[in-house]
Design an enzyme around this catalytic site. Structure first.
Site, PDB file in Angstrom:
ATOM      1  N   CYS A 380       0.842  -1.200   0.000  1.00 30.92           N
ATOM      2  CA  CYS A 380       0.000   0.000   0.000  1.00 30.92           C
ATOM      3  C   CYS A 380       0.884   1.259   0.000  1.00 30.92           C
ATOM      4  O   CYS A 380       1.514   1.579  -0.994  1.00 30.92           O
ATOM      5  CB  CYS A 380      -0.966  -0.041   1.176  1.00 30.92           C
ATOM      6  SG  CYS A 380      -2.330   1.150   1.052  1.00 30.92           S
ATOM      7  N   HIS A 514      -3.634  -5.141   0.342  1.00 27.12           N
ATOM      8  CA  HIS A 514      -3.115  -5.679   1.608  1.00 27.12           C
ATOM      9  C   HIS A 514      -3.196  -7.215   1.599  1.00 27.12           C
ATOM     10  O   HIS A 514      -4.157  -7.797   2.116  1.00 27.12           O
ATOM     11  CB  HIS A 514      -3.909  -5.116   2.795  1.00 27.12           C
ATOM     12  CG  HIS A 514      -3.643  -3.679   3.055  1.00 27.12           C
ATOM     13  ND1 HIS A 514      -2.648  -3.241   3.900  1.00 27.12           N
ATOM     14  CD2 HIS A 514      -4.239  -2.560   2.563  1.00 27.12           C
ATOM     15  CE1 HIS A 514      -2.643  -1.926   3.934  1.00 27.12           C
ATOM     16  NE2 HIS A 514      -3.588  -1.480   3.135  1.00 27.12           N
ATOM     17  N   GLU A 516      -1.721  -9.315   3.354  1.00 28.43           N
ATOM     18  CA  GLU A 516      -1.649  -9.927   4.683  1.00 28.43           C
ATOM     19  C   GLU A 516      -3.026 -10.294   5.226  1.00 28.43           C
ATOM     20  O   GLU A 516      -3.155 -11.177   6.081  1.00 28.43           O
ATOM     21  CB  GLU A 516      -0.921  -8.997   5.664  1.00 28.43           C
ATOM     22  CG  GLU A 516      -1.662  -7.726   6.032  1.00 28.43           C
ATOM     23  CD  GLU A 516      -1.381  -6.555   5.119  1.00 28.43           C
ATOM     24  OE1 GLU A 516      -1.593  -5.401   5.545  1.00 28.43           O
ATOM     25  OE2 GLU A 516      -0.959  -6.789   3.964  1.00 28.43           O
TER      26      GLU A 516
END
Length: 542
Positions: A380, A514, A516
């Site tokens: 990001c 993102h 994750e």
């Protein structure tokens, strides 16, 4: 019909109700049951989207674009069930909906009150959409006795009476402190916490006791006696080396067994914890280790990067290595050379963030990784800073910057004003409200054939979760690619850059989304698995 488990907390906050809920959900799943986990937050914010990470930790984002409590990340990672906007509710959102109804005249002139209107709204939220589940676990944020939590406690008290007999179980998580000067553990805080809970009409069925050492049988009996809980239902919750050992630990202490007994369920399927045992063994017995520098803006509070930390652990599991994290506050690199800090790490990760503070330090970290051929992962904001660094130092665009930091003649990164979500067009401006106005949730992207990132994913069509309001300016693509930074992925219409990479670098990738948020211990995200593999290979060269 679904059965309901209500998890409350007492004595102090941050005892780990979210992790306890997730671990119990995983244990019930291991027995073959279908579970759903939901979080009820008493604060007045509509959602955590506008909260500082220092206040609330990570803001977790779901596929459908909800900004939620970080505990939903635990729920997803432990159960594999994708959460959605109906799995997290706040006092702010409840009041927002009630007041909107009152303004429309939906209450037909009646007085709007906490009881029954607020409590009914909470109950409706808890009960909605659970037909396909065996167990629904509802975690109540905060601690018993907090004034803002009273409507939630009242709502779950009422549900205990309104649901069919035997359909609701209450678990209370408390702390059993050890007093070194006295040389003993003290049960009084838990006694007072349960007394507070009982004073509002809730009798816990199970006590989950956080402690850092074995609980003597005398103390366990005392808790049972004074808290009116069966002795076998006083469950120790000891500190664990890894959060992924917690489902196994809770099962060993009998938590899932006691839950089933509280519901009167007999003949339950035997649990299958093989995959949890595999994960625990992988964490306990790695074949090597790597060190990753996380150059961030909120490093003093690790919960600000909770999903990131876990995704790196998953990447380590995929490569059978231990991942050591070196936390670096990015502002440090605005005043000093990053070399002494970064020269001995195996990989550099620059995560998301907001605002100008520390941005130049992140740019310096990206430059160091690029020049010294250290694996670099920009997420990001971390991708945006890597693009600005390349624009300045590779493409010669000296004034390259982001409009997030103020007016600039070279807006390599700028405010998003319009984008597509499915067939609909979303529009924003600099005057828009901050809450809920970013590009949120899962969006598709197309990866360039033959690019490194397409090879990592094994496909050219992906969907990932986003949370940002600034975007790399596609107008700079030609100059940046001529300088060596490849735009390897874009939105399906080709307007929004989604990924960049440097083909000549051992591993240099930036992503606007993102990843994750979608990593799981049993299914490590391919980008994190590949990044840690590159770091492992780099460690062999150091």
């Amino acid at each position: 019909m679904a059965r309901y488990i209500f998890i409350t907390g007492g004595v102090v906050s941050s005892l780990g109700k979210g992790l306890a809920s997730a671990a119990l959900g995983a244990a019930l799943q291991a027995r073959g049951y279908k579970v759903r986990l939901r979080k009820l937050d008493p604060y007045l914010n509509v959602d955590p989207g506008t909260m500082s990470p220092y206040q609330h930790g990570e803001c977790y984002v779901t596929d459908d674009g909800a900004e939620t409590d970080l505990d939903l990340g635990h729920y997803e990672r432990f159960t594999g069930r994708p959460a959605n906007k109906q799995d997290n509710i706040t006092t702010g959102r409840i009041y927002q909906e009630i007041i909107a109804k009152e303004r429309r005249g939906d209450y037909l002139g009646g007085t709007v009150q906490v009881i029954p209107h607020v409590t009914d709204a909470i109950k409706n939220f808890i009960l909605d959409g659970n037909d396909d589940y065996d167990f629904v676990l509802c975690e109540i944020g905060g601690t018993v006795g907090d004034i803002e939590g009273l409507p939630f406690f009242e709502a779950i008290r009422q549900l205990g009476n309104e649901l069919p007999r035997g359909q609701a179980v209450y678990i209370h998580l408390t702390l059993l402190p050890y007093i070194p000067s006295a040389g003993e553990m003290k049960t009084k805080p838990t006694q007072h916490s349960v007394k507070e809970l009982r004073s509002i009409g809730i009798q816990p069925d199970i006590l989950l006791i956080r402690c850092d050492r074995m609980i003597p049988e005398t103390e366990r009996r005392k808790l049972s006696l004074f808290c009116n809980v069966r002795e076998e239902a006083v469950i120790p919750a000891y500190d664990a080396k890894s959060i992924y050992e917690v489902p196994l630990a809770y099962h060993k202490e009998g938590l899932d067994t006691q839950v089933l007994e509280a519901f009167g369920i007999t003949g339950a399927p035997a649990p299958d914890f093989k995959r949890w045992e595999t994960i625990a063994n992988g964490i306990e017995n790695p074949e090597g280790e790597v060190t990753i520098a996380v150059v961030g803006k909120y490093t003093v509070l690790k919960d600000a990067y909770k999903s990131l930390i876990e995704a790196l652990v998953h990447g380590g599991l995929a490569n059978n290595v231990k991942v050591n994290l070196e936390w670096v506050e990015s502002e440090v690199f605005e005043e000093s050379d990053p070399g002494p800090v970064l020269e001995n790490v195996n990989g550099i990760l620059v995560p998301g963030g907001f605002g100008e503070r520390g941005a130049e330090g992140k740019i310096a970290a990206a430059e160091y990784a690029r020049k010294h051929k250290i694996p670099y992962f920009g997420i990001c904001f971390g991708m945006q800073m890597a693009v600005i660094e390349a624009a300045r130092n590779l493409a010669g665009i000296q004034g390259a910057n982001s409009t997030e930091f103020g007016p600039t003649d070279e807006p390599v990164v700028g405010l998003m004003t319009e984008w597509k979500r499915g067939d609909a067009s979303e529009k924003r401006s600099s005057d828009s409200d901050l809450g809920g106005t970013m590009r949120l949730g899962a969006y598709p992207a197309r990866l360039s054939a033959g690019s490194r990132i397409a090879q990592i994913y094994g496909t050219e069509e992906i969907s990932e979760r986003h949370r940002h309001r600034y975007e790399v300016n596609i107008d700079y693509r030609e100059r940046l690619e001529a300088a060596g930074l490849k735009f390897a992925g874009t939105s399906p219409d080709g307007v929004l850059p989604e990924t960049v990479e440097i083909p000549e670098h051992p591993w240099f990738i930036g992503v606007q989304y993102h990843p994750e948020l979608k990593s799981r211990p049993f299914e490590p995200h391919p980008l994190f698995a590949s990044f840690i593999a590159a770091a492992r290979d780099n460690s062999r060269l150091v």
